[in-house]
Design a protein around this motif. Structure first.
Motif, PDB file in Angstrom:
ATOM      1  N   GLU A   1      11.692 -79.043   0.749  1.00 44.40           N
ATOM      2  CA  GLU A   1      11.313 -79.856   1.906  1.00 44.40           C
ATOM      3  C   GLU A   1      12.404 -79.774   2.974  1.00 44.40           C
ATOM      4  O   GLU A   1      13.557 -80.129   2.736  1.00 44.40           O
ATOM      5  CB  GLU A   1      11.073 -81.312   1.514  1.00 44.40           C
ATOM      6  CG  GLU A   1      10.592 -82.153   2.692  1.00 44.40           C
ATOM      7  CD  GLU A   1      10.086 -83.521   2.283  1.00 44.40           C
ATOM      8  OE1 GLU A   1       9.576 -84.250   3.172  1.00 44.40           O
ATOM      9  OE2 GLU A   1      10.181 -83.885   1.089  1.00 44.40           O
ATOM     10  N   LEU A   2      12.036 -79.306   4.144  1.00 45.46           N
ATOM     11  CA  LEU A   2      13.019 -79.056   5.190  1.00 45.46           C
ATOM     12  C   LEU A   2      13.540 -80.353   5.797  1.00 45.46           C
ATOM     13  O   LEU A   2      12.768 -81.253   6.143  1.00 45.46           O
ATOM     14  CB  LEU A   2      12.412 -78.176   6.291  1.00 45.46           C
ATOM     15  CG  LEU A   2      12.098 -76.737   5.872  1.00 45.46           C
ATOM     16  CD1 LEU A   2      11.470 -75.962   7.025  1.00 45.46           C
ATOM     17  CD2 LEU A   2      13.355 -76.016   5.390  1.00 45.46           C
ATOM     18  N   ASN A   3      14.847 -80.426   5.894  1.00 44.05           N
ATOM     19  CA  ASN A   3      15.533 -81.568   6.490  1.00 44.05           C
ATOM     20  C   ASN A   3      16.216 -81.066   7.757  1.00 44.05           C
ATOM     21  O   ASN A   3      17.164 -80.283   7.688  1.00 44.05           O
ATOM     22  CB  ASN A   3      16.555 -82.128   5.502  1.00 44.05           C
ATOM     23  CG  ASN A   3      17.386 -83.243   6.090  1.00 44.05           C
ATOM     24  OD1 ASN A   3      17.133 -83.712   7.202  1.00 44.05           O
ATOM     25  ND2 ASN A   3      18.400 -83.674   5.357  1.00 44.05           N
ATOM     26  N   PHE A   4      15.733 -81.505   8.894  1.00 45.01           N
ATOM     27  CA  PHE A   4      16.250 -81.004  10.162  1.00 45.01           C
ATOM     28  C   PHE A   4      17.514 -81.734  10.615  1.00 45.01           C
ATOM     29  O   PHE A   4      18.038 -81.455  11.690  1.00 45.01           O
ATOM     30  CB  PHE A   4      15.153 -81.058  11.231  1.00 45.01           C
ATOM     31  CG  PHE A   4      13.991 -80.147  10.907  1.00 45.01           C
ATOM     32  CD1 PHE A   4      14.064 -78.797  11.201  1.00 45.01           C
ATOM     33  CD2 PHE A   4      12.860 -80.625  10.266  1.00 45.01           C
ATOM     34  CE1 PHE A   4      13.023 -77.938  10.890  1.00 45.01           C
ATOM     35  CE2 PHE A   4      11.811 -79.774   9.944  1.00 45.01           C
ATOM     36  CZ  PHE A   4      11.887 -78.431  10.259  1.00 45.01           C
ATOM     37  N   ASN A   5      17.993 -82.644   9.760  1.00 41.08           N
ATOM     38  CA  ASN A   5      19.305 -83.249  10.003  1.00 41.08           C
ATOM     39  C   ASN A   5      20.404 -82.343   9.446  1.00 41.08           C
ATOM     40  O   ASN A   5      21.409 -82.809   8.909  1.00 41.08           O
ATOM     41  CB  ASN A   5      19.379 -84.641   9.368  1.00 41.08           C
ATOM     42  CG  ASN A   5      18.598 -85.661  10.162  1.00 41.08           C
ATOM     43  OD1 ASN A   5      18.858 -85.856  11.335  1.00 41.08           O
ATOM     44  ND2 ASN A   5      17.609 -86.282   9.525  1.00 41.08           N
ATOM     45  N   MET A   6      20.166 -81.050   9.528  1.00 38.31           N
ATOM     46  CA  MET A   6      21.127 -80.015   9.182  1.00 38.31           C
ATOM     47  C   MET A   6      21.157 -79.034  10.345  1.00 38.31           C
ATOM     48  O   MET A   6      20.206 -78.969  11.128  1.00 38.31           O
ATOM     49  CB  MET A   6      20.718 -79.269   7.907  1.00 38.31           C
ATOM     50  CG  MET A   6      20.596 -80.114   6.670  1.00 38.31           C
ATOM     51  SD  MET A   6      20.470 -79.076   5.155  1.00 38.31           S
ATOM     52  CE  MET A   6      19.020 -78.083   5.500  1.00 38.31           C
ATOM     53  N   PRO A   7      22.215 -78.264  10.485  1.00 36.14           N
ATOM     54  CA  PRO A   7      22.231 -77.236  11.527  1.00 36.14           C
ATOM     55  C   PRO A   7      21.080 -76.244  11.349  1.00 36.14           C
ATOM     56  O   PRO A   7      20.634 -75.988  10.230  1.00 36.14           O
ATOM     57  CB  PRO A   7      23.589 -76.557  11.335  1.00 36.14           C
ATOM     58  CG  PRO A   7      24.426 -77.566  10.629  1.00 36.14           C
ATOM     59  CD  PRO A   7      23.496 -78.333   9.749  1.00 36.14           C
ATOM     60  N   ALA A   8      20.636 -75.678  12.445  1.00 29.84           N
ATOM     61  CA  ALA A   8      19.524 -74.725  12.408  1.00 29.84           C
ATOM     62  C   ALA A   8      19.819 -73.559  11.470  1.00 29.84           C
ATOM     63  O   ALA A   8      18.922 -73.079  10.763  1.00 29.84           O
ATOM     64  CB  ALA A   8      19.233 -74.214  13.824  1.00 29.84           C
ATOM     65  N   VAL A   9      21.056 -73.109  11.447  1.00 31.53           N
ATOM     66  CA  VAL A   9      21.431 -71.993  10.568  1.00 31.53           C
ATOM     67  C   VAL A   9      21.196 -72.364   9.103  1.00 31.53           C
ATOM     68  O   VAL A   9      20.662 -71.571   8.329  1.00 31.53           O
ATOM     69  CB  VAL A   9      22.907 -71.586  10.790  1.00 31.53           C
ATOM     70  CG1 VAL A   9      23.368 -70.623   9.717  1.00 31.53           C
ATOM     71  CG2 VAL A   9      23.087 -70.972  12.174  1.00 31.53           C
ATOM     72  N   ALA A  10      21.568 -73.588   8.707  1.00 32.58           N
ATOM     73  CA  ALA A  10      21.390 -74.034   7.328  1.00 32.58           C
ATOM     74  C   ALA A  10      19.907 -74.178   6.981  1.00 32.58           C
ATOM     75  O   ALA A  10      19.487 -73.855   5.859  1.00 32.58           O
ATOM     76  CB  ALA A  10      22.119 -75.356   7.104  1.00 32.58           C
ATOM     77  N   VAL A  11      19.108 -74.655   7.935  1.00 32.97           N
ATOM     78  CA  VAL A  11      17.659 -74.769   7.724  1.00 32.97           C
ATOM     79  C   VAL A  11      17.063 -73.386   7.495  1.00 32.97           C
ATOM     80  O   VAL A  11      16.267 -73.163   6.569  1.00 32.97           O
ATOM     81  CB  VAL A  11      16.978 -75.462   8.923  1.00 32.97           C
ATOM     82  CG1 VAL A  11      15.453 -75.435   8.759  1.00 32.97           C
ATOM     83  CG2 VAL A  11      17.460 -76.900   9.066  1.00 32.97           C
ATOM     84  N   ASN A  12      17.462 -72.431   8.317  1.00 31.17           N
ATOM     85  CA  ASN A  12      16.941 -71.070   8.185  1.00 31.17           C
ATOM     86  C   ASN A  12      17.393 -70.420   6.880  1.00 31.17           C
ATOM     87  O   ASN A  12      16.630 -69.691   6.238  1.00 31.17           O
ATOM     88  CB  ASN A  12      17.384 -70.219   9.378  1.00 31.17           C
ATOM     89  CG  ASN A  12      16.630 -68.905   9.450  1.00 31.17           C
ATOM     90  OD1 ASN A  12      15.430 -68.847   9.176  1.00 31.17           O
ATOM     91  ND2 ASN A  12      17.314 -67.843   9.809  1.00 31.17           N
ATOM     92  N   ASN A  13      18.623 -70.685   6.469  1.00 30.62           N
ATOM     93  CA  ASN A  13      19.101 -70.155   5.193  1.00 30.62           C
ATOM     94  C   ASN A  13      18.255 -70.669   4.029  1.00 30.62           C
ATOM     95  O   ASN A  13      17.957 -69.929   3.081  1.00 30.62           O
ATOM     96  CB  ASN A  13      20.564 -70.533   4.965  1.00 30.62           C
ATOM     97  CG  ASN A  13      21.521 -69.767   5.854  1.00 30.62           C
ATOM     98  OD1 ASN A  13      21.154 -68.758   6.453  1.00 30.62           O
ATOM     99  ND2 ASN A  13      22.750 -70.246   5.935  1.00 30.62           N
ATOM    100  N   LEU A  14      17.871 -71.943   4.092  1.00 38.21           N
ATOM    101  CA  LEU A  14      17.039 -72.511   3.035  1.00 38.21           C
ATOM    102  C   LEU A  14      15.666 -71.845   3.021  1.00 38.21           C
ATOM    103  O   LEU A  14      15.135 -71.506   1.952  1.00 38.21           O
ATOM    104  CB  LEU A  14      16.883 -74.018   3.237  1.00 38.21           C
ATOM    105  CG  LEU A  14      16.082 -74.769   2.168  1.00 38.21           C
ATOM    106  CD1 LEU A  14      16.730 -74.620   0.797  1.00 38.21           C
ATOM    107  CD2 LEU A  14      15.938 -76.241   2.516  1.00 38.21           C
ATOM    108  N   ILE A  15      15.088 -71.625   4.190  1.00 35.62           N
ATOM    109  CA  ILE A  15      13.787 -70.952   4.281  1.00 35.62           C
ATOM    110  C   ILE A  15      13.873 -69.556   3.677  1.00 35.62           C
ATOM    111  O   ILE A  15      13.031 -69.154   2.869  1.00 35.62           O
ATOM    112  CB  ILE A  15      13.315 -70.879   5.748  1.00 35.62           C
ATOM    113  CG1 ILE A  15      13.024 -72.287   6.278  1.00 35.62           C
ATOM    114  CG2 ILE A  15      12.073 -69.991   5.888  1.00 35.62           C
ATOM    115  CD1 ILE A  15      12.850 -72.365   7.794  1.00 35.62           C
ATOM    116  N   ARG A  16      14.911 -68.809   4.040  1.00 35.38           N
ATOM    117  CA  ARG A  16      15.089 -67.445   3.537  1.00 35.38           C
ATOM    118  C   ARG A  16      15.349 -67.436   2.023  1.00 35.38           C
ATOM    119  O   ARG A  16      14.820 -66.598   1.299  1.00 35.38           O
ATOM    120  CB  ARG A  16      16.247 -66.760   4.259  1.00 35.38           C
ATOM    121  CG  ARG A  16      15.981 -66.472   5.727  1.00 35.38           C
ATOM    122  CD  ARG A  16      17.276 -66.151   6.477  1.00 35.38           C
ATOM    123  NE  ARG A  16      18.025 -65.093   5.820  1.00 35.38           N
ATOM    124  CZ  ARG A  16      19.344 -65.126   5.617  1.00 35.38           C
ATOM    125  NH1 ARG A  16      20.068 -66.179   6.015  1.00 35.38           N
ATOM    126  NH2 ARG A  16      19.950 -64.120   5.021  1.00 35.38           N
ATOM    127  N   GLY A  17      16.152 -68.393   1.572  1.00 35.88           N
ATOM    128  CA  GLY A  17      16.502 -68.437   0.156  1.00 35.88           C
ATOM    129  C   GLY A  17      15.352 -68.821  -0.758  1.00 35.88           C
ATOM    130  O   GLY A  17      15.376 -68.525  -1.949  1.00 35.88           O
TER     131      GLY A  17
END
Length: 312
Positions: free
Chosen positions: A211-227
């Motif tokens: 579940e994406l949490n946008f209270n993180m930097p965009a880079v960290a959000v994208n890393n989670l999506i990729r991972g």
């Protein structure tokens, strides 16, 4: 050498192929039991079993190795020089580890001691690592704690997902095994103990992590999506509907402000869904609604509405 091979999924197949190609004697392959797969839930052999049968290599599929006297006796009778383990899916008991004269080695998909555990490929991407690789290690009673013998490193590209990195590392693992075999035959004199102070863990991926949490930097959000791509997938909840997110990218998105509450949908168009994070913007490009195929946002919005201003 006389080698018993233990492995189960696609990741283990190239390693078994290289052992066959190099002419090693493989008297036995041990893999997990067949499991129902696909829509019809038909029992299917593991990828390793399929390859072994193709080359007429005997296969056994124990539910559990621990306290399995029949398998233990079979391995003792074979008296292998070496046991090679790749993504087998069970912990080997000490009674088996001490049988081969050259030990038991494992192909691990990280640069140990970083990312010990079940999901090293996913966690390396999620945590923003720039490199990863393969470690050929001797097995002991711990979880990926054995002495290291050989490493091979590759970069993690910005476009890599867990899926693409999996494919790269399964081939790299076979190459690393081939290059390490002479070192193993020499008794592993170059083996090196792991520094436990530098160790990190890569536990099993749970679906709730997605579940994406946008209270993180965009880079960290994208890393989670990729991972988490292609599975189990990151996701957002839009009007209580769970929508999987398969592809995104960080963006400057000229004309849109990064200020305001994190998780706010700033724009929706053929390029994707633009969302604010605590630091930077992210553009969601490919999604999958419940019971639908994966599709570009441009295709999804032809028949569905995504509201600008909605806060995820």
């Amino acid at each position: 050498m006389k080698i018993i091979f233990m492995g189960t999924p696609d990741f283990a197949v190239p390693a078994l192929k290289i052992l066959i190609k190099e002419g090693h004697e493989i008297p036995l392959v041990i893999t997990q039991p067949d499991k129902p797969r696909g829509r019809g839930k038909k029992e299917s052999p593991t990828p390793v079993k399929e390859l072994a049968l193709k080359y007429d290599i005997p296969v056994v599929q124990p539910e559990k190795l621990r306290k399995n006297k029949e398998i233990l006796e079979q391995i003792k009778q074979i008296n292998p020089d070496l046991i090679v383990v790749v993504a087998f899916g069970q912990i080997l008991p000490q009674t088996i580890l001490k049988i081969p004269r050259l030990g038991c080695v494992n192909i691990h998909a990280s640069l140990l001691p970083k990312y010990r555990g079940a999901a090293p490929i996913q966690w390396a991407i999620i945590r923003g690592e720039k490199t990863t690789g393969i470690t050929i290690m001797y097995m002991d009673k711990g979880l990926d704690t054995g002495d290291m013998l050989y490493k091979k490193e590759i970069p993690i590209e910005n476009t890599d997902t867990a899926g693409t990195l999996f494919d790269k590392l399964k081939e790299l693992g076979a190459i690393a095994l081939k290059e390490a075999l002479p070192l193993i035959e020499c008794g592993g004199i170059q083996r090196q103990a792991q520094n436990n102070d530098e160790a990190t863990l890569a536990p099993k991926i749970e679906k709730e992590l997605g579940e994406l949490n946008f209270n993180m930097p965009a880079v960290a959000v994208n890393n989670l999506i990729r991972g988490l791509s292609p599975a189990p997938s990151a996701y957002i909840k839009y009007n209580k509907i769970k929508i999987k997110v398969h592809k995104a990218k960080t963006t400057l998105a000229v004309g849109f402000s990064a200020d305001g509450p994190a998780g706010t949908i700033l724009n929706v168009d053929k390029n994707g869904i633009l969302v604010n994070t605590i630091k930077g913007l992210i553009l969601i490009e490919e999604i999958q609604a419940p019971n639908k195929k994966t599709m570009p946002v441009s295709e999804y919005i032809n028949g569905n509405q995504i509201e600008v201003g909605y806060q995820l």
